[in-house]
Design an enzyme around this catalytic site. Structure first.
Site, mmCIF file in Angstrom:
data_model
loop_
_atom_site.group_PDB
_atom_site.id
_atom_site.type_symbol
_atom_site.label_atom_id
_atom_site.label_comp_id
_atom_site.label_asym_id
_atom_site.label_seq_id
_atom_site.Cartn_x
_atom_site.Cartn_y
_atom_site.Cartn_z
ATOM 1 N N ASP A 72 0.843 -1.197 0.000
ATOM 2 C CA ASP A 72 0.000 0.000 0.000
ATOM 3 C C ASP A 72 0.879 1.248 0.000
ATOM 4 O O ASP A 72 2.032 1.216 0.454
ATOM 5 C CB ASP A 72 -0.971 0.001 1.181
ATOM 6 C CG ASP A 72 -0.275 0.073 2.525
ATOM 7 O OD1 ASP A 72 0.699 -0.682 2.736
ATOM 8 O OD2 ASP A 72 -0.700 0.869 3.389
ATOM 9 N N GLU A 136 0.000 -0.709 5.870
ATOM 10 C CA GLU A 136 1.079 -0.137 6.672
ATOM 11 C C GLU A 136 0.988 1.377 6.723
ATOM 12 O O GLU A 136 1.290 1.991 7.748
ATOM 13 C CB GLU A 136 2.434 -0.564 6.099
ATOM 14 C CG GLU A 136 3.614 -0.344 7.056
ATOM 15 C CD GLU A 136 4.203 1.058 7.008
ATOM 16 O OE1 GLU A 136 4.956 1.411 7.932
ATOM 17 O OE2 GLU A 136 3.931 1.802 6.033
#
Length: 381
Positions: A72, A136
């Site tokens: 991500d 994250e």
């Protein structure tokens, strides 16, 4: 069979618009590649977040090398400010551009490519594990923690783990992380009694109380540092009242502080100190002070020893630099992994992460793959 091209894989991942919490196709690309290479793959999705677990080798093997990373990325921001397509993976003068180029699709690609080549060319007596999250850069509630819980439920385990966050400030190989400071945020709400500013004796002004409390907190030195950590820090990041009238004493005001703390402290211990300071000020000013604390992670350290030595030796062999063993910087998902097994971090130069025109020299991707490959060979030697 030709070696796996880490730069081409990085480009494939960059082209997936995986802005947290969107998966964007990035984990699909990884899962397909790893499955074809003989890895057993499973999704550990939770709370709308996509997570991928992949293992080559025997389940539960006592010698299992793990890698943790994320696909991500943070939002693009002002797209008009980008000179390159943020999801185009365009290469100009040997530099690849795109969101996630540095943080950290290149790191994930480098390890995945190194792992695929390693298990194909020199199948180890042990297991190689990848735990890749899509959460994250967000709240990190349903990412690496979900992967670790999946591993516990299914009898999977890493003996040691490498996190692929960018760790080098300026030059490849100059720094690795063997720990991180703890991080916490405290939110204070001071409530008094609203009144006319010409008649302050009829009100209870929360403003002097918040000013006193923030001064007491900011003026206090938490410690002088420790063997592996700098001194802990407390920053007042906002004081908000929202009172546009100069003739009104407000009823309420709010303030927020952020604390980065070393191994002299725990989040609970600092919370107790903050509460005591707030209570003392509340009593002195006859107001109510409510406090809410969010602890993002405790401080941790993987002391110099076998795992840091292994990674440092591989970095030195491939770059000629002895990496500094550092605990600087913000938080990473290593704060979750440290409860599972020993963990260190090593990755690219992070100068452009989260910036407009985020980019990585293609040669650094190949260099990082070489470092990760050497770490795997040396670990299983």
């Amino acid at each position: 069979m030709p070696d796996t091209d880490a730069a081409a894989l990085t480009a494939d991942l960059i082209r997936c618009p995986s802005v947290t919490p969107e998966e964007g196709g990035a984990l699909v690309v990884l899962e397909q590649m790893l499955t074809e290479a003989g890895f057993d793959c499973a999704r550990a999705d939770r709370g709308g977040v996509a997570n991928l677990f992949a293992r080559w080798g025997e389940k539960g093997h006592p010698r299992s090398f793990g890698f943790n990373g994320h696909t991500d990325v943070v939002p693009v921001g002002d797209r008009a400010a980008w000179t390159k397509d943020p999801f185009g993976a365009q290469i100009v003068d040997g530099v690849m551009y795109g969101r996630g180029a540095t943080d950290m699709k290149s790191g994930v690609a480098a390890f995945a490519a190194a792992a695929v080549d390693f298990v194909r060319d020199t199948p180890p007596d042990g297991a190689v594990i990848l735990a890749i999250t899509g959460d994250e850069e967000g709240d990190a509630v349903d990412g690496t923690t979900a992967l670790l819980e999946h591993m516990e439920r299914t009898g999977e385990a890493m003996s040691v783990c490498l996190v692929g966050e960018p760790t080098c400030p300026d030059e490849m190989g100059e720094m690795m992380k063997i720990g991180r400071r703890g991080s916490m945020t405290a939110y204070f709400t001071v409530t008094g009694v609203q009144g006319h500013s010409a008649y302050p004796h009829r009100a209870k002004n929360p403003m002097p109380a918040i000013a006193r409390l923030m001064d007491r907190l900011a003026s206090h030195r938490l410690d002088e540092g420790s063997d592996h950590f700098d001194a802990s820090t407390l920053a007042v990041v906002t004081i908000d009242t929202g009172n546009p009238a100069n003739n009104v004493i407000p009823a309420q005001t709010r303030a927020t502080v952020n604390i980065r703390f070393n191994d002299h402290h725990t989040g609970a211990g600092i919370s107790d100190w903050l509460r005591a300071e707030a209570d003392a000020v509340a009593e002195a000013f006859d107001v109510r002070i409510d406090m809410d604390v969010k602890i993002s992670g405790e401080s941790f350290l993987t002391p110099p020893g076998p795992l840091p030595d292994l990674v440092a030796a591989a970095v030195k062999a491939e770059t000629g630099r002895d990496p500094v063993l550092s605990t600087t910087g913000g938080t990473s998902d290593a704060r979750f992994v440290k409860n599972h097994c020993p963990v260190v971090e090593f990755g690219l130069v992070g100068k452009t992460m989260h910036q407009v025109d985020e980019c990585v020299p293609v040669e650094q991707i190949h260099q990082l793959k070489a470092i990760y490959g050497r770490i795997l060979r040396d670990y299983f030697a």
